[in-house]
Design a protein around this motif. Structure first.
Motif, PDB file in Angstrom:
ATOM      1  N   MET A   1      13.840  39.510  -1.413  1.00 28.17           N
ATOM      2  CA  MET A   1      12.848  40.522  -1.377  1.00 28.17           C
ATOM      3  C   MET A   1      12.875  41.417  -2.458  1.00 28.17           C
ATOM      4  O   MET A   1      13.902  41.857  -2.988  1.00 28.17           O
ATOM      5  CB  MET A   1      12.825  41.218   0.038  1.00 28.17           C
ATOM      6  CG  MET A   1      11.986  42.513   0.066  1.00 28.17           C
ATOM      7  SD  MET A   1      11.967  43.004   1.786  1.00 28.17           S
ATOM      8  CE  MET A   1      13.209  44.205   2.064  1.00 28.17           C
ATOM      9  N   SER A   2      11.771  41.974  -3.226  1.00 30.55           N
ATOM     10  CA  SER A   2      11.847  42.672  -4.337  1.00 30.55           C
ATOM     11  C   SER A   2      11.297  44.269  -3.716  1.00 30.55           C
ATOM     12  O   SER A   2      10.867  44.485  -2.730  1.00 30.55           O
ATOM     13  CB  SER A   2      11.017  42.308  -5.533  1.00 30.55           C
ATOM     14  OG  SER A   2       9.632  42.355  -4.978  1.00 30.55           O
ATOM     15  N   ASP A   3      11.654  45.133  -4.631  1.00 35.17           N
ATOM     16  CA  ASP A   3      11.602  46.788  -4.369  1.00 35.17           C
ATOM     17  C   ASP A   3       9.999  46.825  -4.100  1.00 35.17           C
ATOM     18  O   ASP A   3       9.200  46.191  -4.885  1.00 35.17           O
ATOM     19  CB  ASP A   3      12.224  47.541  -5.314  1.00 35.17           C
ATOM     20  CG  ASP A   3      13.692  47.467  -5.599  1.00 35.17           C
ATOM     21  OD1 ASP A   3      14.170  47.225  -4.341  1.00 35.17           O
ATOM     22  OD2 ASP A   3      14.174  48.185  -6.479  1.00 35.17           O
ATOM     23  N   HIS A   4       9.788  47.777  -3.690  1.00 33.21           N
ATOM     24  CA  HIS A   4       8.282  48.195  -3.404  1.00 33.21           C
ATOM     25  C   HIS A   4       8.392  49.756  -4.166  1.00 33.21           C
ATOM     26  O   HIS A   4       9.415  50.327  -4.179  1.00 33.21           O
ATOM     27  CB  HIS A   4       8.010  48.625  -2.006  1.00 33.21           C
ATOM     28  CG  HIS A   4       6.616  49.171  -1.819  1.00 33.21           C
ATOM     29  ND1 HIS A   4       6.237  50.355  -1.960  1.00 33.21           N
ATOM     30  CD2 HIS A   4       5.505  48.356  -1.467  1.00 33.21           C
ATOM     31  CE1 HIS A   4       5.066  50.616  -2.077  1.00 33.21           C
ATOM     32  NE2 HIS A   4       4.759  49.414  -1.526  1.00 33.21           N
ATOM     33  N   VAL A  25       8.115  48.613  15.524  1.00 35.64           N
ATOM     34  CA  VAL A  25       8.640  50.266  15.495  1.00 35.64           C
ATOM     35  C   VAL A  25       8.294  50.540  14.017  1.00 35.64           C
ATOM     36  O   VAL A  25       8.639  49.620  13.091  1.00 35.64           O
ATOM     37  CB  VAL A  25      10.134  50.028  15.582  1.00 35.64           C
ATOM     38  CG1 VAL A  25      10.431  51.414  15.357  1.00 35.64           C
ATOM     39  CG2 VAL A  25      10.422  49.512  16.861  1.00 35.64           C
ATOM     40  N   LEU A  26       7.674  51.714  13.829  1.00 34.96           N
ATOM     41  CA  LEU A  26       7.444  52.238  12.341  1.00 34.96           C
ATOM     42  C   LEU A  26       8.103  53.470  12.229  1.00 34.96           C
ATOM     43  O   LEU A  26       8.472  54.158  12.896  1.00 34.96           O
ATOM     44  CB  LEU A  26       5.968  52.516  12.233  1.00 34.96           C
ATOM     45  CG  LEU A  26       4.939  51.486  12.570  1.00 34.96           C
ATOM     46  CD1 LEU A  26       3.475  51.835  12.641  1.00 34.96           C
ATOM     47  CD2 LEU A  26       5.190  50.396  11.365  1.00 34.96           C
ATOM     48  N   LEU A  27       8.670  53.793  10.947  1.00 37.28           N
ATOM     49  CA  LEU A  27       9.290  54.837  10.529  1.00 37.28           C
ATOM     50  C   LEU A  27       8.627  55.495   9.621  1.00 37.28           C
ATOM     51  O   LEU A  27       8.203  55.020   8.659  1.00 37.28           O
ATOM     52  CB  LEU A  27      10.607  54.492   9.944  1.00 37.28           C
ATOM     53  CG  LEU A  27      11.671  53.342  10.783  1.00 37.28           C
ATOM     54  CD1 LEU A  27      12.926  53.118   9.542  1.00 37.28           C
ATOM     55  CD2 LEU A  27      11.890  54.119  11.997  1.00 37.28           C
ATOM     56  N   ARG A  28       8.314  56.919   9.606  1.00 41.04           N
ATOM     57  CA  ARG A  28       7.608  57.564   8.693  1.00 41.04           C
ATOM     58  C   ARG A  28       8.872  58.529   7.758  1.00 41.04           C
ATOM     59  O   ARG A  28       9.685  59.075   8.174  1.00 41.04           O
ATOM     60  CB  ARG A  28       7.020  58.898   9.275  1.00 41.04           C
ATOM     61  CG  ARG A  28       6.085  59.568   8.455  1.00 41.04           C
ATOM     62  CD  ARG A  28       5.163  60.523   8.719  1.00 41.04           C
ATOM     63  NE  ARG A  28       4.204  60.205   9.867  1.00 41.04           N
ATOM     64  CZ  ARG A  28       3.306  59.653   9.360  1.00 41.04           C
ATOM     65  NH1 ARG A  28       2.528  59.156   8.379  1.00 41.04           N
ATOM     66  NH2 ARG A  28       2.365  59.050  10.662  1.00 41.04           N
ATOM     67  N   ILE A  29       8.561  57.846   6.524  1.00 44.20           N
ATOM     68  CA  ILE A  29       9.757  58.207   5.480  1.00 44.20           C
ATOM     69  C   ILE A  29       9.022  59.121   4.501  1.00 44.20           C
ATOM     70  O   ILE A  29       7.845  58.793   4.058  1.00 44.20           O
ATOM     71  CB  ILE A  29      10.186  56.827   4.794  1.00 44.20           C
ATOM     72  CG1 ILE A  29      10.894  56.295   6.062  1.00 44.20           C
ATOM     73  CG2 ILE A  29      11.055  57.134   3.823  1.00 44.20           C
ATOM     74  CD1 ILE A  29      11.559  55.105   5.495  1.00 44.20           C
ATOM     75  N   PRO A  30       9.679  60.084   4.011  1.00 44.18           N
ATOM     76  CA  PRO A  30       9.176  60.951   2.864  1.00 44.18           C
ATOM     77  C   PRO A  30       8.995  60.398   1.604  1.00 44.18           C
ATOM     78  O   PRO A  30       9.939  59.513   1.195  1.00 44.18           O
ATOM     79  CB  PRO A  30      10.084  62.191   2.723  1.00 44.18           C
ATOM     80  CG  PRO A  30      11.115  61.855   3.374  1.00 44.18           C
ATOM     81  CD  PRO A  30      11.056  60.582   4.347  1.00 44.18           C
ATOM     82  N   GLU A  31       8.237  60.654   0.627  1.00 42.46           N
ATOM     83  CA  GLU A  31       7.542  59.919  -0.527  1.00 42.46           C
ATOM     84  C   GLU A  31       9.025  60.068  -1.356  1.00 42.46           C
ATOM     85  O   GLU A  31       9.678  58.931  -1.928  1.00 42.46           O
ATOM     86  CB  GLU A  31       6.762  60.737  -1.296  1.00 42.46           C
ATOM     87  CG  GLU A  31       6.119  59.829  -2.477  1.00 42.46           C
ATOM     88  CD  GLU A  31       4.902  60.220  -3.104  1.00 42.46           C
ATOM     89  OE1 GLU A  31       5.078  61.249  -3.914  1.00 42.46           O
ATOM     90  OE2 GLU A  31       3.804  59.959  -2.841  1.00 42.46           O
ATOM     91  N   MET A  49      12.437  46.516   8.001  1.00 42.47           N
ATOM     92  CA  MET A  49      13.004  46.567   6.485  1.00 42.47           C
ATOM     93  C   MET A  49      14.170  47.428   6.333  1.00 42.47           C
ATOM     94  O   MET A  49      14.704  47.242   5.353  1.00 42.47           O
ATOM     95  CB  MET A  49      11.719  47.398   5.952  1.00 42.47           C
ATOM     96  CG  MET A  49      10.301  46.410   5.848  1.00 42.47           C
ATOM     97  SD  MET A  49       9.051  47.436   5.098  1.00 42.47           S
ATOM     98  CE  MET A  49       9.826  47.806   3.482  1.00 42.47           C
ATOM     99  N   PHE A  50      14.587  47.989   7.273  1.00 40.83           N
ATOM    100  CA  PHE A  50      15.665  48.904   7.157  1.00 40.83           C
ATOM    101  C   PHE A  50      16.941  48.611   8.044  1.00 40.83           C
ATOM    102  O   PHE A  50      16.608  48.160   9.081  1.00 40.83           O
ATOM    103  CB  PHE A  50      15.283  50.414   7.362  1.00 40.83           C
ATOM    104  CG  PHE A  50      14.101  50.712   6.358  1.00 40.83           C
ATOM    105  CD1 PHE A  50      14.454  51.531   5.254  1.00 40.83           C
ATOM    106  CD2 PHE A  50      12.787  50.692   6.886  1.00 40.83           C
ATOM    107  CE1 PHE A  50      13.244  51.795   4.528  1.00 40.83           C
ATOM    108  CE2 PHE A  50      11.864  50.916   6.136  1.00 40.83           C
ATOM    109  CZ  PHE A  50      12.307  51.706   4.906  1.00 40.83           C
TER     110      PHE A  50
END
Length: 108
Positions: A1-4, A25-31, A49-50
């Protein structure tokens, strides 16, 4: 997998909000958690992904249940239309986001 462009492999990210549905399950992550941007664009990312590196839960999070979806986040962010208001640039929503973002990040 590569970086986004918004997420780098191996980097640590604070979680602002957790949303669970029957299928994911979704995570809200700051930019950019390390920089207070003029306008942060906190995105939703699949939790698969985490890897969890801390079990700390911010004091301002509360659990909300609506339509089979469980949300862990500040109460103010769980009101209907909050995220729409935030992304539309509504000043009150922006101020609520900045205040609570700082509180969550301080406890990360």
């Amino acid at each position: 997998m590569s970086d986004h462009p918004g997420i780098r492999i191996g980097a640590e990210y604070p979680v602002l909000e957790v949303i669970t549905t029957p299928r994911r399950v979704l995570l809200r992550i700051p930019e950019r958690p390390d920089v207070l941007l003029e306008r942060d664009t906190p995105g939703l990312w699949d939790a698969a992904m985490f890897t969890v590196v801390s079990s700390r839960v911010p004091d301002c999070w509360v659990a909300g249940l609506k339509d089979g979806q469980v949300t862990l986040a500040p109460q103010e962010w769980q009101r209907p239309g909050f995220w729409e208001d935030y992304f539309d640039g509504e000043p009150t929503a922006g101020a609520e986001y900045e205040r609570l973002r700082a509180e969550v990040l301080a406890q990360a």
